[in-house]
Design an enzyme around this catalytic site. Sequence first.
Site, short mmCIF file in Angstrom:
data_model
loop_
_atom_site.label_atom_id
_atom_site.label_comp_id
_atom_site.label_asym_id
_atom_site.label_seq_id
_atom_site.Cartn_x
_atom_site.Cartn_y
_atom_site.Cartn_z
CD GLN A 43 -3.08 -1.27 2.08
OE1 GLN A 43 -2.78 -2.05 3.47
NE2 GLN A 43 -4.13 0.04 1.95
NE ARG A 101 -0.48 -4.67 11.86
CZ ARG A 101 -1.03 -4.89 11.46
NH1 ARG A 101 -1.83 -3.73 10.89
NH2 ARG A 101 -1.53 -6.20 9.60
CG HIS A 146 -0.77 -6.22 5.76
ND1 HIS A 146 -1.09 -5.55 6.12
CD2 HIS A 146 -1.80 -5.86 4.34
CE1 HIS A 146 -2.07 -5.15 6.26
NE2 HIS A 146 -2.65 -5.02 5.39
CD GLU A 191 -7.97 -6.73 7.90
OE1 GLU A 191 -8.38 -7.41 6.52
OE2 GLU A 191 -8.03 -5.92 8.77
CG ASN A 329 -6.05 -5.31 12.43
OD1 ASN A 329 -5.29 -4.65 12.42
ND2 ASN A 329 -5.87 -5.51 10.85
CE1 TYR A 331 -9.53 -1.32 9.92
CE2 TYR A 331 -9.34 0.54 9.84
CZ TYR A 331 -9.02 -0.79 9.30
OH TYR A 331 -8.19 -0.58 8.86
CD GLU A 400 -4.84 -2.64 9.90
OE1 GLU A 400 -6.15 -2.73 8.53
OE2 GLU A 400 -3.91 -3.27 8.93
CD1 TRP A 443 -5.49 2.01 7.25
CD2 TRP A 443 -4.29 1.10 8.13
NE1 TRP A 443 -5.55 2.01 6.38
CE2 TRP A 443 -4.24 0.68 6.76
CE3 TRP A 443 -2.91 -0.14 8.72
CZ2 TRP A 443 -3.28 0.11 5.53
CZ3 TRP A 443 -2.49 -0.58 7.47
CH2 TRP A 443 -2.48 -0.56 5.85
CD1 TRP A 451 -6.12 -3.42 1.16
CD2 TRP A 451 -5.03 -4.10 -0.35
NE1 TRP A 451 -5.68 -3.80 1.75
CE2 TRP A 451 -4.39 -3.93 0.86
CE3 TRP A 451 -3.89 -4.64 -1.28
CZ2 TRP A 451 -3.77 -4.24 1.17
CZ3 TRP A 451 -2.55 -5.04 -1.02
CH2 TRP A 451 -2.37 -4.88 0.60
#
Length: 507
Positions: A43, A101, A146, A191, A329, A331, A400, A443, A451
């Site tokens: 990324q 990270r 990742h 993930e 992670n 969100y 994250e 994050w 992505w």
Amino acid sequence: MWLWTVLVFFALPQVDGDVVVTPELEKRFPDNFSFGVSSSAYQIEGSWNVDGKGLSTWDFYLHKQPDIVEDCTNADVTTDSYRLFKRDIQMLKHLGVKSYRFSLSWTRILPDGTTNHINPRGIAHYRKFIDLLLENDILPFVTLYHWDLPIAFGKNGGWLNENTVDRFGDYARVAFSAFGDKVKNWITINEPFIHCLFSYELGLHPPLIKSPGKGFYECGRNLLLGHAKAYHIYDAEFRFQGGKVGLVVDAQWPIAASRSEEDAEAVKDYLAFYVGQYLDPVFKGDYPQRLTARVVATSTREGTEFRLRPFSEEEKKYIHGTYDFVGINHYNSVVVYRNESVNGMYEEPSFYDDVGIGTYMDDSWPASSFDSMRANAPGFYSLLLYLKDTYNNPVVFITENGFPLSSAEGLDDWKKVNYIRNYLDALMDARADGSNCQGYFFWSLMDSFEWTSGYGYKFGLYQVDFDDPDKKRTARKSALVYKEIIRTGTTDFNYNPDPYQYNGTVY
Ligand code: NOJ
């Protein structure tokens, strides 16, 4: 008179040593709490073919089929962090984070994915980077994988092929031996749920394998074996380095849509399929019973083979206990309801058919710039307590947490500021109620390639000007507020007056 003395005594702040403890000051993070930010190699690095790097599945498929990505972009250059890593470290320093990270690009270190050729330039780059982090008192948290798989493996079934498990072990060994003298926090895999869903169930992420209701489970199984392999290699050969190894799992928080028994069951199924599928084998030694039972039931109903391959006794033992911490992670929350697909709603077989639930975000939760993401901090608190109660209170790092905005929000990103503040408050409450959460990584450090969504999602504390050949980074308000949270160890200060007015530190 005595009454006044008594009243005055109780009205005074309590004195603990020479520190005056007021209620506000009690609500703070301890000095050793690991505040950080997160990123990943594909990324942000760019330089996709520089210094001997081999191709990953993302390099290959995005060149071949650009329309996999919404805006037909790729990460050939992205934030150019392979070249600009010193500037990234200045930003980290400016924020005052204690940890960073990031992930290693497998094919920078092993260009064809195997140990037939170890690329000294790849190793030298990461050593330089890690040294500079440490010189600046920033601890590296390094993710081995990742999602950027070496292309040769991608063309050969990717994580559906057990050979990938062994090759991942080889790669982990090279990384531990090349960087383990400096890196003490290792993350094996990022993930499993999202990776397996997008790459092997839906076929939307490279290597574009659509194997609904089968590839999804097989991928998860092999990722767990790969994780365990890396853990055992560390244990047997590198434990003397004094580091820690863990898996990172994505875990959102499910909330029942109604008080019905059905929806309560749906919530349990959500947790079994999305979270327990990966954490139960590691913490308890096998898949959740509920997961197995549902896949058996749908397979029987559909008259298909049983698609969730059970672990052998040996495999169970191999995976069980492979953690020094768990990375989460998180969100958002989701509202969950029972939605059996006997009415032909979902493809059969498929993961969706197996789990038999529907999800949505509650309209009353504050929206990001995208419908797919709304904030609900109480769900974060509930998740942390659930992990504590279900998995024997492990050490947790939130690896994250973030909130995507569109470019329209600019630098004055109040929505992100509120999100950070509310989520950190929830984290503090969970710690007060016994969660062993020892760190939080936002994050992301800066906007980057999201992505198959391309560059439209602005997750960064720093805005990146992707049209600028220098990829100029500018601190958003959220960067300044996060910096102040880290400096003070609290979220409780006045966000309005200077210096929290945007002052745009530019890198
Ligand atoms: C999950 C992934 O680990 C990361 O790569 C992605 O950019 C963020 N979440 C945001 O979607």
